[in-house]
Scaffold this active site. Sequence first.
Site, mmCIF file in Angstrom:
data_model
loop_
_atom_site.group_PDB
_atom_site.id
_atom_site.type_symbol
_atom_site.label_atom_id
_atom_site.label_comp_id
_atom_site.label_asym_id
_atom_site.label_seq_id
_atom_site.Cartn_x
_atom_site.Cartn_y
_atom_site.Cartn_z
ATOM 1 N N GLU A 13 2.367 5.995 -3.149
ATOM 2 C CA GLU A 13 3.375 6.941 -3.632
ATOM 3 C C GLU A 13 3.429 6.967 -5.157
ATOM 4 O O GLU A 13 3.617 8.031 -5.761
ATOM 5 C CB GLU A 13 4.744 6.589 -3.053
ATOM 6 C CG GLU A 13 5.822 7.628 -3.331
ATOM 7 C CD GLU A 13 5.456 9.013 -2.851
ATOM 8 O OE1 GLU A 13 5.715 9.992 -3.593
ATOM 9 O OE2 GLU A 13 4.906 9.145 -1.734
ATOM 10 N N ARG A 46 -0.096 8.473 3.961
ATOM 11 C CA ARG A 46 0.305 8.539 2.557
ATOM 12 C C ARG A 46 -0.839 8.118 1.643
ATOM 13 O O ARG A 46 -1.021 8.693 0.563
ATOM 14 C CB ARG A 46 1.542 7.673 2.319
ATOM 15 C CG ARG A 46 2.034 7.716 0.876
ATOM 16 C CD ARG A 46 3.381 7.052 0.701
ATOM 17 N NE ARG A 46 4.473 7.951 1.026
ATOM 18 C CZ ARG A 46 5.283 7.817 2.065
ATOM 19 N NH1 ARG A 46 5.103 6.812 2.908
ATOM 20 N NH2 ARG A 46 6.254 8.672 2.291
ATOM 21 N N CYS A 90 0.817 -1.214 0.000
ATOM 22 C CA CYS A 90 0.000 0.000 0.000
ATOM 23 C C CYS A 90 0.852 1.266 0.000
ATOM 24 O O CYS A 90 0.471 2.268 -0.613
ATOM 25 C CB CYS A 90 -0.916 -0.009 1.218
ATOM 26 S SG CYS A 90 -2.088 -1.383 1.248
ATOM 27 N N ASP A 91 1.983 1.243 0.692
ATOM 28 C CA ASP A 91 2.838 2.433 0.758
ATOM 29 C C ASP A 91 3.379 2.789 -0.620
ATOM 30 O O ASP A 91 3.310 3.941 -1.054
ATOM 31 C CB ASP A 91 3.982 2.177 1.741
ATOM 32 C CG ASP A 91 4.307 3.399 2.586
ATOM 33 O OD1 ASP A 91 3.531 4.364 2.569
ATOM 34 O OD2 ASP A 91 5.336 3.380 3.276
ATOM 35 N N ASP A 92 3.935 1.804 -1.321
ATOM 36 C CA ASP A 92 4.466 2.065 -2.657
ATOM 37 C C ASP A 92 3.356 2.432 -3.630
ATOM 38 O O ASP A 92 3.521 3.330 -4.457
ATOM 39 C CB ASP A 92 5.225 0.839 -3.174
ATOM 40 C CG ASP A 92 6.614 0.740 -2.585
ATOM 41 O OD1 ASP A 92 7.537 1.321 -3.169
ATOM 42 O OD2 ASP A 92 6.771 0.100 -1.542
#
Length: 835
Positions: free
Chosen positions: A496, A572, A491-493
């Site tokens: 971003e 994020r 999820c973070d990548d």
Amino acid sequence: MGVMDTSANRQRSIASNRTPLRPAPVRTLQAIEDAQAWLLAAQEPDGHWCGELEGDTILETEYVLLLHFLGRLDDPRVAKAARYVRRKQLPAGGWAIYPGGPPEVSASVKAYFVLKLAGDAPGAPHMQRARLTIQELGGIEACNSFTKIYLAICGQYDWWRCPAVPPEMVLLPRWLYFNLYEMSSWSRGIVVPLSIVWALRPVRPVAPEHAIDELRTSRRSRRSRRPAGPLPPPAVSGGMRAVGGPRRTRDLPPDPARPAVRRLPSLIGSSPAWRVCFRLLDRALKAGERLRLTPFRRRALARAEAWILERLEDSDGLGAIFPPIVNTIFALRCLGYAQDHPLVRAQVHELERLEIEEIVDAIDAIDAIDAIDAIDEHEEIAAIGAPAPAGEASAAGAHGARGPGADRSGADRSGAALRLQPCFSAIWDTALAMHALSDSGVDPGHPALAAARDWLLEREVRRIGDWSVKAPGIAPGGWCFEYRNAFYPDCDDTAEVLTAFSPPAARTGSGAAAGREEAAVRRGIAWLLGMQNDDGGWGAFDRGCDKEILTHVPFADHNALLDPSTADVTGRAVFALRRLGMPADAPELARAVAFLRRQQESDGSWYGRWGCNYVYGTWLVLSALASCGDVAREPWCRRAAEWLLSRQNPDGGWGESPRSYDDPSQKGIGPSTAAQTAWALMGLFAAGAGPTGVGPGPALATAPAAAPSPATHTHLATAAAPAPATLPAPATLPTPSTPETPAITRGVEYLLRTQLEDGSWRDEPWTATGFPRVFYLQYHLYAVYFPLLALAEYHALALRAEEPQPRGEAVATSTLHAYPLAVPVRTAAVEGVVR
């Protein structure tokens, strides 16, 4: 590495003509342009970025132990890795897991063992200091479970004293409270191959002179011995702090403004009795193993083998990260795969790709070793003639012919040093570099950004992975962290990458290219929304991976068995969805905002799981909440901004050591770094602080008193509470007409002052987190694209401040994208199944 090649960088000096006044626009703009030029020059020919990702010495030491297991102890890599490990030794004798940290027992034991394998004499001064430090830390028995298993493979620890890792866990049905998919994705990648190793219990003994029996301590001495240096405090009862900080309400100090939230899994997992239960289960499993009461063993090994092989497809090794790849090689060899089998060779090759070789001048190498060995001249002279401990006398003689460059310590002082990266951060670095360049004014149609977009689009994950077990019915989409890791997008990548695709002008190519990008963004949004947890937040790789009872499993002492919702990943995700046009009052965002509000600490900060630490989490949450509306006048936002202001260092920057994961009193305290200063500045910008008149609410200003030193930080009082008589006056909250916040000026000045001549920055302290309290990281590009983002936002706010803003009107910080959202997300037809 090509990315660090300074020959391609533009040279300039920005250290001259400094003034304490507000940074002139021309100086800030010049710094932005120079950073842009450095970052563009660092781009790879195919359009991506990939900076070095640095970890501690457990990477090199475990690599050497693997080479020993493969019968390759004579490989030149062993001497090179030992040279690097030797350089990282602390003057007191042990090895830390981050620069400036205390000695850590597991890292120190493996380093000492590897140096003995490389030929270092146990009577050498640096080895004696290492041995004494390890014994003071508790010896081999104080090591974590994975270290004990590696030592057992080398014949240095009893297999039956290692925690049980039965392969039968892969057979457990998914409806059970505990099954394989209740562990985090990285834990599955580590544990499944390790379960094969535990079941077959291989031993590749070392030569007698390489044994480390001297590192064993008696139980009585372990209880009475006091550490020589500062050590992390023990884990909080209940396991929550060990997993990664106060993410749950029960871990936070009482806050009358926040209602209590109680969840059944938290209540179950909080009981220390579960640790006793799991220890009894561990003993029962071992007893059954001794009696060969393992009727499903053959089936379990076959299922575990199939599980591993399936995940090697479309991946740069299992999980594309160092620990699972190493364990996969151990497991394949235990299952009978020959060393030259294509699968084994492929995994070894993936490790070799992570190698970085440093050419070390022989004189510099000698000086580095002598600097450690000659701490006290009298000690050194005495140590030279001191006999080795009992059982070690033959070690020095066994390697009498050490070749040119060797000395009495057994250390090879010539040639290169070898270090390893834990993985490649290619997609992460590329998305963040695109984000920084776009937001700092580089045209989205620039060839460099066009090439980066194409590169990212080619790496969209389009297959079912482990995430689908907890999120059935969700169509594949999103992006992973590394070059290839198709089973594990995160999820973070994904958030971003979506942010990097968000500028509307990015869709300037041909109709086909724009349509391809829009389709990928739609799929990414749908996948990200489908991964939202029931509590409103996002974890990294899985949904609903938060059963705290499992943190008491004996082999779970790597402090990262779970993957619950975290404030930084959620922040994020919210920021990305808002940039892409999702309404702030959408139900998904409303739940996420509520989650973030619940996670705020009583002092105003937020915990950072994947970046160090509270400065990182506070920045991401403030940016996310500010993107959802006018927050600057909210009391909780003022508390967050005042916390950031209270943590500014006298040099104008911000810093935070990983020590804050062990000791919350160290929150926001540490040497200033460019990355953490940028995070703090962007957090303050989101809270309404900045150049004259900026922000929907009043700008914030620091107290006129001098900033506290990093070692004696104190929280500034909120506007509603009177300041204690012993503290400086509380932070003033002036009107929008007040001149620029002094803290902002000093923070920007810090970035301008520390920028290098080539346009980049360099941070020595580490600023990123792998497993809190266990494994930390340093992304070498963090010190470039985050300062660039902060300076660009400051410059934009300064220009906007010159234009009159209607009082009380929110100032948009980004242009929302026109992509329609792909909802509902839980009704897509999905093909494929995960074993």
